[in-house]
Scaffold this motif. Structure first.
Motif: not given
Length: 59
Positions: A24-29
Motif C-alpha cells: 500500500k501507498v500512504h500520503s498525508n498530502y
C-alpha cells in the motif's frame, strides 16, 4: 489522486520468495486509493490490463 495497483503473491516465476512484493501507498498530502491483487489470474504481465478493465478512474 494516486491509484496504486499492487500484488503480494508468494511466488515469482515458479520460485518461492517473491522479490517484488508490492505494498500500500500512504500520503498525508494526496488521496491514495490502493487495490491489492493476490488472485492467481492477475500477474506481472496482465495487472495493468486487468486494472484498466476492472476500475474506471477516467484513464
Amino acid at each position: 489522486m494516486v491509484v496504486n495497483f499492487y500484488q503480494q503473491n508468494q511466488e515469482y516465476m515458479f520460485k518461492p520468495g517473491n522479490p517484488f512484493w508490492g505494498n500500500k501507498v500512504h500520503s498525508n498530502y494526496i488521496n491514495v486509493v490502493n487495490h491489492q491483487f493476490t488472485d492467481s489470474s492477475v500477474n506481472h504481465i496482465n495487472i495493468i490490463r486487468h486494472s484498466l478493465n476492472t476500475y474506471h478512474y477516467g484513464f
